[in-house]
Design a protein around this motif. Structure first.
Motif, PDB file in Angstrom:
ATOM      1  N   LEU A 115      11.762  73.211  49.429  1.00 39.88           N
ATOM      2  CA  LEU A 115      11.625  72.199  50.474  1.00 39.88           C
ATOM      3  C   LEU A 115      12.286  70.894  50.043  1.00 39.88           C
ATOM      4  O   LEU A 115      12.995  70.251  50.827  1.00 39.88           O
ATOM      5  CB  LEU A 115      10.146  71.950  50.783  1.00 39.88           C
ATOM      6  CG  LEU A 115       9.425  73.001  51.622  1.00 39.88           C
ATOM      7  CD1 LEU A 115       7.921  72.734  51.612  1.00 39.88           C
ATOM      8  CD2 LEU A 115       9.950  73.005  53.060  1.00 39.88           C
ATOM      9  N   TYR A 116      12.039  70.510  48.814  1.00 43.45           N
ATOM     10  CA  TYR A 116      12.605  69.260  48.292  1.00 43.45           C
ATOM     11  C   TYR A 116      14.128  69.317  48.310  1.00 43.45           C
ATOM     12  O   TYR A 116      14.796  68.386  48.778  1.00 43.45           O
ATOM     13  CB  TYR A 116      12.097  69.022  46.873  1.00 43.45           C
ATOM     14  CG  TYR A 116      12.563  67.711  46.279  1.00 43.45           C
ATOM     15  CD1 TYR A 116      11.820  66.542  46.436  1.00 43.45           C
ATOM     16  CD2 TYR A 116      13.750  67.644  45.555  1.00 43.45           C
ATOM     17  CE1 TYR A 116      12.246  65.338  45.897  1.00 43.45           C
ATOM     18  CE2 TYR A 116      14.188  66.452  45.008  1.00 43.45           C
ATOM     19  CZ  TYR A 116      13.434  65.298  45.181  1.00 43.45           C
ATOM     20  OH  TYR A 116      13.876  64.111  44.642  1.00 43.45           O
ATOM     21  N   THR A 117      14.678  70.409  47.806  1.00 46.66           N
ATOM     22  CA  THR A 117      16.138  70.552  47.777  1.00 46.66           C
ATOM     23  C   THR A 117      16.727  70.527  49.179  1.00 46.66           C
ATOM     24  O   THR A 117      17.777  69.925  49.421  1.00 46.66           O
ATOM     25  CB  THR A 117      16.525  71.868  47.071  1.00 46.66           C
ATOM     26  OG1 THR A 117      16.015  71.847  45.731  1.00 46.66           O
ATOM     27  CG2 THR A 117      18.026  72.053  47.039  1.00 46.66           C
ATOM     28  N   ARG A 118      16.042  71.157  50.113  1.00 49.41           N
ATOM     29  CA  ARG A 118      16.540  71.265  51.484  1.00 49.41           C
ATOM     30  C   ARG A 118      16.566  69.906  52.193  1.00 49.41           C
ATOM     31  O   ARG A 118      17.474  69.639  52.988  1.00 49.41           O
ATOM     32  CB  ARG A 118      15.664  72.254  52.256  1.00 49.41           C
ATOM     33  CG  ARG A 118      16.127  72.541  53.667  1.00 49.41           C
ATOM     34  CD  ARG A 118      15.230  73.594  54.308  1.00 49.41           C
ATOM     35  NE  ARG A 118      15.369  74.900  53.676  1.00 49.41           N
ATOM     36  CZ  ARG A 118      14.664  75.979  54.011  1.00 49.41           C
ATOM     37  NH1 ARG A 118      13.755  75.912  54.977  1.00 49.41           N
ATOM     38  NH2 ARG A 118      14.854  77.128  53.401  1.00 49.41           N
ATOM     39  N   HIS A 119      15.577  69.056  51.927  1.00 44.39           N
ATOM     40  CA  HIS A 119      15.435  67.816  52.691  1.00 44.39           C
ATOM     41  C   HIS A 119      15.691  66.547  51.890  1.00 44.39           C
ATOM     42  O   HIS A 119      15.609  65.443  52.445  1.00 44.39           O
ATOM     43  CB  HIS A 119      14.030  67.754  53.298  1.00 44.39           C
ATOM     44  CG  HIS A 119      13.739  68.868  54.247  1.00 44.39           C
ATOM     45  ND1 HIS A 119      14.332  68.969  55.488  1.00 44.39           N
ATOM     46  CD2 HIS A 119      12.923  69.964  54.132  1.00 44.39           C
ATOM     47  CE1 HIS A 119      13.899  70.057  56.101  1.00 44.39           C
ATOM     48  NE2 HIS A 119      13.047  70.671  55.298  1.00 44.39           N
ATOM     49  N   GLU A 120      15.990  66.690  50.633  1.00 47.86           N
ATOM     50  CA  GLU A 120      16.153  65.534  49.749  1.00 47.86           C
ATOM     51  C   GLU A 120      17.188  64.543  50.262  1.00 47.86           C
ATOM     52  O   GLU A 120      16.919  63.349  50.422  1.00 47.86           O
ATOM     53  CB  GLU A 120      16.544  66.028  48.357  1.00 47.86           C
ATOM     54  CG  GLU A 120      16.911  64.943  47.369  1.00 47.86           C
ATOM     55  CD  GLU A 120      17.435  65.511  46.069  1.00 47.86           C
ATOM     56  OE1 GLU A 120      17.541  64.738  45.104  1.00 47.86           O
ATOM     57  OE2 GLU A 120      17.734  66.731  46.018  1.00 47.86           O
ATOM     58  N   ALA A 121      18.398  65.017  50.532  1.00 47.18           N
ATOM     59  CA  ALA A 121      19.489  64.119  50.908  1.00 47.18           C
ATOM     60  C   ALA A 121      19.223  63.434  52.241  1.00 47.18           C
ATOM     61  O   ALA A 121      19.410  62.217  52.375  1.00 47.18           O
ATOM     62  CB  ALA A 121      20.813  64.889  50.961  1.00 47.18           C
ATOM     63  N   GLY A 122      18.791  64.213  53.245  1.00 47.64           N
ATOM     64  CA  GLY A 122      18.554  63.627  54.563  1.00 47.64           C
ATOM     65  C   GLY A 122      17.436  62.606  54.551  1.00 47.64           C
ATOM     66  O   GLY A 122      17.544  61.556  55.191  1.00 47.64           O
ATOM     67  N   LEU A 123      16.367  62.903  53.818  1.00 47.74           N
ATOM     68  CA  LEU A 123      15.244  61.969  53.778  1.00 47.74           C
ATOM     69  C   LEU A 123      15.634  60.677  53.076  1.00 47.74           C
ATOM     70  O   LEU A 123      15.303  59.581  53.547  1.00 47.74           O
ATOM     71  CB  LEU A 123      14.056  62.604  53.061  1.00 47.74           C
ATOM     72  CG  LEU A 123      12.810  61.724  52.980  1.00 47.74           C
ATOM     73  CD1 LEU A 123      12.218  61.513  54.372  1.00 47.74           C
ATOM     74  CD2 LEU A 123      11.766  62.333  52.047  1.00 47.74           C
ATOM     75  N   TYR A 124      16.351  60.789  51.967  1.00 48.46           N
ATOM     76  CA  TYR A 124      16.738  59.568  51.247  1.00 48.46           C
ATOM     77  C   TYR A 124      17.669  58.715  52.099  1.00 48.46           C
ATOM     78  O   TYR A 124      17.553  57.486  52.137  1.00 48.46           O
ATOM     79  CB  TYR A 124      17.403  59.905  49.917  1.00 48.46           C
ATOM     80  CG  TYR A 124      17.594  58.672  49.053  1.00 48.46           C
ATOM     81  CD1 TYR A 124      16.569  58.235  48.224  1.00 48.46           C
ATOM     82  CD2 TYR A 124      18.772  57.935  49.091  1.00 48.46           C
ATOM     83  CE1 TYR A 124      16.709  57.100  47.449  1.00 48.46           C
ATOM     84  CE2 TYR A 124      18.928  56.798  48.329  1.00 48.46           C
ATOM     85  CZ  TYR A 124      17.881  56.391  47.508  1.00 48.46           C
ATOM     86  OH  TYR A 124      18.033  55.241  46.747  1.00 48.46           O
ATOM     87  N   ARG A 125      18.603  59.354  52.782  1.00 43.63           N
ATOM     88  CA  ARG A 125      19.520  58.611  53.646  1.00 43.63           C
ATOM     89  C   ARG A 125      18.757  57.889  54.751  1.00 43.63           C
ATOM     90  O   ARG A 125      19.030  56.714  55.046  1.00 43.63           O
ATOM     91  CB  ARG A 125      20.543  59.574  54.251  1.00 43.63           C
ATOM     92  CG  ARG A 125      21.606  58.896  55.128  1.00 43.63           C
ATOM     93  CD  ARG A 125      22.624  59.894  55.628  1.00 43.63           C
ATOM     94  NE  ARG A 125      22.011  60.949  56.425  1.00 43.63           N
ATOM     95  CZ  ARG A 125      21.970  62.227  56.066  1.00 43.63           C
ATOM     96  NH1 ARG A 125      22.479  62.623  54.918  1.00 43.63           N
ATOM     97  NH2 ARG A 125      21.396  63.126  56.862  1.00 43.63           N
ATOM     98  N   PHE A 126      17.785  58.572  55.348  1.00 38.66           N
ATOM     99  CA  PHE A 126      16.972  57.968  56.401  1.00 38.66           C
ATOM    100  C   PHE A 126      16.223  56.750  55.875  1.00 38.66           C
ATOM    101  O   PHE A 126      16.240  55.673  56.491  1.00 38.66           O
ATOM    102  CB  PHE A 126      15.983  59.014  56.917  1.00 38.66           C
ATOM    103  CG  PHE A 126      14.988  58.502  57.926  1.00 38.66           C
ATOM    104  CD1 PHE A 126      15.405  58.107  59.188  1.00 38.66           C
ATOM    105  CD2 PHE A 126      13.634  58.439  57.625  1.00 38.66           C
ATOM    106  CE1 PHE A 126      14.487  57.639  60.130  1.00 38.66           C
ATOM    107  CE2 PHE A 126      12.714  57.982  58.555  1.00 38.66           C
ATOM    108  CZ  PHE A 126      13.137  57.579  59.811  1.00 38.66           C
ATOM    109  N   VAL A 127      15.580  56.886  54.735  1.00 37.43           N
ATOM    110  CA  VAL A 127      14.824  55.778  54.141  1.00 37.43           C
ATOM    111  C   VAL A 127      15.747  54.617  53.810  1.00 37.43           C
ATOM    112  O   VAL A 127      15.457  53.454  54.124  1.00 37.43           O
ATOM    113  CB  VAL A 127      14.090  56.253  52.872  1.00 37.43           C
ATOM    114  CG1 VAL A 127      13.556  55.076  52.062  1.00 37.43           C
ATOM    115  CG2 VAL A 127      12.957  57.202  53.245  1.00 37.43           C
ATOM    116  N   ARG A 128      16.879  54.933  53.199  1.00 38.13           N
ATOM    117  CA  ARG A 128      17.809  53.870  52.770  1.00 38.13           C
ATOM    118  C   ARG A 128      18.357  53.099  53.959  1.00 38.13           C
ATOM    119  O   ARG A 128      18.451  51.863  53.915  1.00 38.13           O
ATOM    120  CB  ARG A 128      18.953  54.506  51.969  1.00 38.13           C
ATOM    121  CG  ARG A 128      20.037  53.551  51.523  1.00 38.13           C
ATOM    122  CD  ARG A 128      19.501  52.533  50.545  1.00 38.13           C
ATOM    123  NE  ARG A 128      20.550  51.607  50.140  1.00 38.13           N
ATOM    124  CZ  ARG A 128      20.962  50.583  50.861  1.00 38.13           C
ATOM    125  NH1 ARG A 128      20.409  50.350  52.050  1.00 38.13           N
ATOM    126  NH2 ARG A 128      21.913  49.788  50.426  1.00 38.13           N
TER     127      ARG A 128
END
Length: 208
Positions: free
Chosen positions: A29-42
């Motif tokens: 789950l972490y690998t799948r959503h890591e990039a998108g979630l960080y981009r959203f937060v940033r």
């Protein structure tokens, strides 16, 4: 040895497996959503609060860890729930910084773009134009324009256009009604078109 599972296994099944003690499910789950979630937060935090992006990102995942035992699908996908958690944390950071987070125009009159926006927008090259310098500048300008949006509208735009959530899921993630989410997205799009069209000078002009 853990049983191998297909890479396209649904998030909800992975989360259920994690709740039952399968740590490899969380890793997937972490690998799948890591990039998108960080981009959203940033992008929600913007440059002024960028230093807190890692904190918000990590805390969001910690909330997933802490909620695993009681987690149950309730009409929203795991990804929508994940972004809801992140959105809550971003709001906390904004409030601590003294920034305004309350929507002020959900029911206002339609946004009126600047008079020059339409003509400037129309002179842009077609999307297939291979002008790297132009599109690099356009990308930089878009990020700047995003930072001018109120948090509620920025959230709606990023969730729908950047993270590709359906509008119904955007409403769930922001915990608002469907029409409110639709209104926020409409305002965001109108303001972004105005900002981009009025202020980014086209690098290419049409032939006389």
């Amino acid at each position: 040895m853990p049983t191998a599972r297909p890479d396209d296994e649904p998030d909800d099944l992975l989360m259920a497996a994690y709740a039952n003690g399968d740590d490899t499910a969380f890793e997937r789950l972490y690998t799948r959503h890591e990039a998108g979630l960080y981009r959203f937060v940033r992008r929600l935090l913007g440059p002024a609060l960028a230093a807190q992006a890692d904190e918000v990102f990590q805390d969001t995942w910690m909330r997933v860890v802490n909620a695993r035992k009681g987690w149950m699908p309730q009409g929203a996908s795991f990804r929508t729930w994940l972004f809801t958690l992140a959105h809550h944390r971003v709001i906390d950071v904004w409030r601590r910084s003294g920034r305004e987070v309350t929507p002020v125009d959900d029911g206002d009159a339609p946004w009126e773009p600047d008079a020059e926006a339409g003509s400037a927008w129309a002179r842009w090259p077609a999307p297939h134009t291979e002008d790297i310098a132009f599109w690099r500048k356009a990308g930089e300008r878009l990020l700047h324009c995003l930072e001018q949006l109120p948090l509620a509208q920025r959230s709606a735009f990023l969730l729908h256009h950047d993270d590709e959530l359906p509008l119904a899921d955007v409403a769930r993630a922001l915990e608002v009604g469907f029409e409110t989410a639709k209104t926020r997205l409409r305002y965001a799009m109108a303001k972004l078109r105005t900002c981009m069209g009025a202020h980014l000078a086209p690098l290419q002009t049409s032939e006389p």
